[in-house]
Write a protein that holds these residues in place. Structure first.
Motif, mmCIF file in Angstrom:
data_model
loop_
_atom_site.group_PDB
_atom_site.id
_atom_site.type_symbol
_atom_site.label_atom_id
_atom_site.label_comp_id
_atom_site.label_asym_id
_atom_site.label_seq_id
_atom_site.Cartn_x
_atom_site.Cartn_y
_atom_site.Cartn_z
ATOM 1 N N GLU A 78 0.816 -1.220 0.000
ATOM 2 C CA GLU A 78 0.000 0.000 0.000
ATOM 3 C C GLU A 78 0.852 1.272 0.000
ATOM 4 N N MET A 79 2.127 1.148 0.384
ATOM 5 C CA MET A 79 2.989 2.332 0.474
ATOM 6 C C MET A 79 3.988 2.417 -0.671
ATOM 7 N N THR A 80 3.855 1.548 -1.653
ATOM 8 C CA THR A 80 4.783 1.543 -2.777
ATOM 9 C C THR A 80 4.840 2.905 -3.463
ATOM 10 N N GLY A 81 6.032 3.458 -3.508
ATOM 11 C CA GLY A 81 6.260 4.726 -4.205
ATOM 12 C C GLY A 81 5.953 5.979 -3.412
ATOM 13 N N LEU A 82 5.246 5.864 -2.286
ATOM 14 C CA LEU A 82 4.824 7.060 -1.547
ATOM 15 C C LEU A 82 5.987 7.843 -0.946
ATOM 16 N N LEU A 83 7.077 7.148 -0.648
ATOM 17 C CA LEU A 83 8.215 7.808 0.004
ATOM 18 C C LEU A 83 9.381 8.069 -0.942
ATOM 19 N N ASP A 84 9.226 7.702 -2.207
ATOM 20 C CA ASP A 84 10.351 7.771 -3.145
ATOM 21 C C ASP A 84 10.970 9.152 -3.263
ATOM 22 N N ASN A 85 10.157 10.186 -3.205
ATOM 23 C CA ASN A 85 10.662 11.548 -3.403
ATOM 24 C C ASN A 85 11.003 12.259 -2.095
ATOM 25 N N MET A 86 10.983 11.524 -0.982
ATOM 26 C CA MET A 86 11.289 12.129 0.314
ATOM 27 C C MET A 86 12.747 11.888 0.690
ATOM 28 N N SER A 87 13.381 12.932 1.215
ATOM 29 C CA SER A 87 14.767 12.840 1.668
ATOM 30 C C SER A 87 14.814 12.235 3.071
ATOM 31 N N GLU A 88 16.025 11.971 3.538
ATOM 32 C CA GLU A 88 16.194 11.479 4.906
ATOM 33 C C GLU A 88 15.600 12.473 5.903
ATOM 34 N N GLN A 89 15.814 13.759 5.656
ATOM 35 C CA GLN A 89 15.277 14.771 6.567
ATOM 36 C C GLN A 89 13.762 14.810 6.503
ATOM 37 N N ASP A 90 13.207 14.613 5.318
ATOM 38 C CA ASP A 90 11.745 14.560 5.187
ATOM 39 C C ASP A 90 11.176 13.435 6.045
ATOM 40 N N LEU A 91 11.839 12.284 6.011
ATOM 41 C CA LEU A 91 11.380 11.140 6.791
ATOM 42 C C LEU A 91 11.499 11.418 8.284
ATOM 43 N N GLN A 92 12.590 12.064 8.669
ATOM 44 C CA GLN A 92 12.786 12.415 10.080
ATOM 45 C C GLN A 92 11.712 13.394 10.538
ATOM 46 N N ASP A 93 11.401 14.364 9.681
ATOM 47 C CA ASP A 93 10.367 15.350 10.004
ATOM 48 C C ASP A 93 8.999 14.694 10.120
ATOM 49 N N LEU A 94 8.717 13.769 9.221
ATOM 50 C CA LEU A 94 7.447 13.050 9.239
ATOM 51 C C LEU A 94 7.312 12.244 10.536
ATOM 52 N N ALA A 95 8.393 11.583 10.923
ATOM 53 C CA ALA A 95 8.398 10.806 12.166
ATOM 54 C C ALA A 95 8.170 11.713 13.370
ATOM 55 N N ALA A 96 8.798 12.872 13.364
ATOM 56 C CA ALA A 96 8.646 13.816 14.469
ATOM 57 C C ALA A 96 7.210 14.325 14.567
ATOM 58 N N TYR A 97 6.602 14.578 13.415
ATOM 59 C CA TYR A 97 5.215 15.064 13.412
ATOM 60 C C TYR A 97 4.267 14.026 14.015
ATOM 61 N N PHE A 98 4.343 12.799 13.519
ATOM 62 C CA PHE A 98 3.435 11.770 14.010
ATOM 63 C C PHE A 98 3.677 11.468 15.491
ATOM 64 N N ASN A 99 4.922 11.537 15.912
ATOM 65 C CA ASN A 99 5.231 11.237 17.308
ATOM 66 C C ASN A 99 4.596 12.242 18.264
ATOM 67 N N GLN A 100 4.340 13.450 17.802
ATOM 68 C CA GLN A 100 3.754 14.477 18.664
ATOM 69 C C GLN A 100 2.217 14.400 18.735
ATOM 70 N N GLN A 101 1.620 13.530 17.935
ATOM 71 C CA GLN A 101 0.156 13.402 17.943
ATOM 72 C C GLN A 101 -0.284 12.447 19.049
ATOM 73 N N GLN A 102 -1.512 12.602 19.490
ATOM 74 C CA GLN A 102 -2.047 11.793 20.585
ATOM 75 C C GLN A 102 -2.536 10.427 20.095
#
Length: 202
Positions: free
Chosen positions: A77-101
Motif C-alpha cells: 500500500e505504500m509503494t512509491g509514496l516515500l520515493d521523493n522524500m529525503s532522509e530529513q523529510d522522513l525524520q520530520d514526518l516521524a517527528a510530526y506523528f510522534n507528537q500526535q495523541q
C-alpha cells in the motif's frame, strides 16, 4: 535472549540517527499523503490492520520509514509514496506523528488476564520474555532504543505484525530478530490475547 536484546539495542543506538532531529511542522506538510490510510494525525486508520502512527516514537517511525523506502520492509500500500522524500523529510514526518495523541482502544475482557500475564511476565516455560521489558510497563515504548509504543495500538495490526515476524515476512536486521525469536514461540491465541491487552493498555 537477554544478551541478544542488549546487543541489538546497543548496536542500534550507536548506528541510528539521534531521535529528536525532526521538525514536526515540516513533517506536517508531508503527512497529508498518509491521512488517506492512517487518518488525521495518524490516529484513526481506516482499517484496524493499518497501524496508528500517532505517538509511536520518533526513532522507531524514522527507522521504519527508511526500511519502507529502501524496500527492506515491503508494504504494497505504500509503494512509491516515500520515493521523493529525503532522509530529513522522513525524520520530520516521524517527528510530526510522534507528537500526535494516540487514542486508547478497548481490550477484550475475556483476554485481559492472559494478555496481561504475557505482557508483564512473559512465559518462563516457553522462554518468552515479558513485552514490558522492551516496550515499557505501560506500553509506552523506549524512544532511545527505537522500541515502539504498543499502548492503544489496534489489536488486529499487532496480531498481523506478530504473525509476519513468526512467518519471516518481516525481517530487517538485528532488531527484527528479537521479535522473530519471540513470535516463533507464541501461539495464535497468545498473540490475540497480548494484542488485545495492549490495545487497551493505559
Amino acid at each position: 535472549m537477554k544478551k541478544l536484546i542488549a546487543g541489538a539495542v546497543l548496536g542500534f543506538c550507536l548506528a541510528t540517527t539521534a531521535y529528536g532531529d525532526g521538525d514536526p511542522e515540516a513533517g506536517k506538510a508531508n503527512a497529508t499523503v498518509c491521512a488517506g490510510c492512517h487518518g488525521q494525525g495518524g490516529a484513526q486508520p481506516i482499517q484496524p490492520v493499518y497501524p496508528k502512527l500517532s505517538g509511536l516514537g520518533e526513532a522507531y517511525l524514522f527507522t521504519q520509514l527508511r526500511h519502507i523506502k529502501s524496500g527492506d520492509r515491503q508494504i504494497p500500500e505504500m509503494t512509491g509514496l516515500l520515493d521523493n522524500m529525503s532522509e530529513q523529510d522522513l525524520q520530520d514526518l516521524a517527528a510530526y506523528f510522534n507528537q500526535q495523541q494516540m487514542p486508547i482502544g478497548q481490550a477484550n475482557p475475556e483476554l485481559v488476564e492472559q494478555g496481561k500475564e504475557l505482557f508483564r511476565g512473559g512465559s518462563l516455560a516457553k522462554g518468552i520474555p515479558a513485552c514490558s521489558g522492551c516496550h515499557n510497563p505501560q506500553g509506552m515504548g523506549n524512544e532511545p532504543a527505537a522500541f515502539p509504543r504498543l499502548s492503544g495500538q489496534h489489536a488486529d495490526y499487532v496480531v498481523k505484525q506478530l504473525k509476519a515476524y513468526r512467518d519471516g515476512e518481516r525481517s530487517t536486521g538485528a532488531m527484527s530478530q528479537i521479535m522473530i525469536d519471540i513470535a516463533a514461540k507464541l501461539s495464535d491465541d497468545e498473540m490475540e490475547a497480548v494484542a488485545s491487552y495492549v490495545s487497551g493498555l493505559h
